[in-house]
Scaffold this motif. Sequence first.
Motif, PDB file in Angstrom:
ATOM      1  N   MET A 130       0.788  -0.993   0.088  1.00 32.59           N
ATOM      2  CA  MET A 130       0.003   0.058   0.112  1.00 32.59           C
ATOM      3  C   MET A 130       1.100   1.220   0.076  1.00 32.59           C
ATOM      4  SD  MET A 130      -2.875   1.274   2.938  1.00 32.59           S
ATOM      5  CE  MET A 130      -1.761   0.985   4.195  1.00 32.59           C
ATOM      6  N   GLN A 134       1.114   5.113   0.524  1.00 28.69           N
ATOM      7  CA  GLN A 134       0.334   6.463   0.988  1.00 28.69           C
ATOM      8  C   GLN A 134       1.408   7.749   0.964  1.00 28.69           C
ATOM      9  OE1 GLN A 134       0.049   4.117   4.797  1.00 28.69           O
ATOM     10  NE2 GLN A 134      -2.277   4.920   4.638  1.00 28.69           N
ATOM     11  N   SER A 165      -5.245   6.755   0.834  1.00 34.08           N
ATOM     12  CA  SER A 165      -3.710   6.766   0.339  1.00 34.08           C
ATOM     13  C   SER A 165      -3.269   8.301   0.160  1.00 34.08           C
ATOM     14  CB  SER A 165      -4.037   6.641  -1.379  1.00 34.08           C
ATOM     15  OG  SER A 165      -4.580   5.242  -1.521  1.00 34.08           O
TER      16      SER A 165
END
Lengths: 216, 221
Positions: A1, A3, A143
């Motif tokens: 992920m 971010q 995000s």
Amino acid sequence: MKQTLYLVRHGRTIANTHQLVQDGTDPLSEIGKAQTKLIGKRFQTIELDVIISSPFVRAYETAKAIHRVTGAPLETNELFVEQRYASHQVGKSINDPVIAEERALMHGKRGDPHWHLADEENVHDLRDRAREALAFINTRTESNLAIVSHGMFIKMLVGVMWSHDITAEEFWRFRVIFESSNTGLTLCVRDTENHIHPDWRILTWNDHVHLADPCV
Amino acid sequence: MKKTVYFTRHGETAGNVQDLVQDPNIPLSEKGIRQARLVADRFLTLSVDLVLSSDYPRAVETAEIIAAQCSVPHEQHLYFRERRGAKEVVGKPRLDPEVQRIYKEMQKHKDDAEWRYSDEENFYDLIARAKQALAFLEALPGTTIVVVTHAIFLKHILSMIWSEKVTPEEFQNFRTTFRIENTGIATCILDSEHTIHTGWQIITWNDHAHLADPVVGKDAS
């Protein structure tokens, strides 16, 4: 992920201009309000999923300016307030001889995690809170997050990203060497799937190009 | 006396894109040239006195674009070169297993000022060069200087501004935590009245707002 975290320091207050010790109630000055319009404009081209703000008036007013432009949901969280100063110092000038002496005493005792002058957060308390704030950020799955906070707290948050065990001495260096502008933008990025660097990295410290506006 | 130094990383090269341990002679890519023009436009409004750079082509090309745009002189100095890498790794992919093995070997000896794998500059060599570079800048007459340099060396400059006694661990924290993009700007100020620590302050790190140009768009960043 992947971010991206946008750490934003609040706009200028009258207390900033006059070097007064602040609590949470000081509002933005006229220049501070103009600065929040400029940081709002920066966010016109930035996608944001959430804005988390310190509940202090100067931060919340700044966060609202970003919310107005982006429409991103706005939350408040006490984790992101400024380092809490001794309540008897609030409203006084940092150049007041009594306050200056107290600050020198506190600085001298900075190595002692248990020492307090009165009801203030010392450097160790601040570090503990910054670690807690980082753990909270790490639970978020958005995000693109903006966090509107304060000069000292943002420095400590970056400090614990630099080293989880940042010492009082090291934080003092951060405080003095890294300058922080009102509405300065600090970008942090993280890729949890990057096995070499899964932690937060500082992409930019204190970008304030939006303040080079001739109207301010 | 107040001096502002804009440390700027050179524009992109093919080596950056391919994540190689860069050869000193690698030039800017087409995108790197566009990036240099964007950062040059930033400096146009900042009353620059002088542009300095290392003598590596990627830095020289970036610096010449900035100097031409600002109509100021450009000088090259060896102080601002990138870390000299061990000959066994130069030109190879950074993530190559053999390169990583050599880097791990260097890490094991990071506290040993005299140890080198072969012909590279170690942490102590680089900190000493960063100290010389800062002293050189302090002695220059100009008050607003652009220095086009390189990522790893710039992180040593950052570390030396942090503390003249910076430890290998503290440098590692800077190296892994702070990123620097091609043409990212680190604005540093030296104020003779600011006598705490090294006297330098870091105003911005890796300001790359000029890369978010709506016309050039994603190509620039």
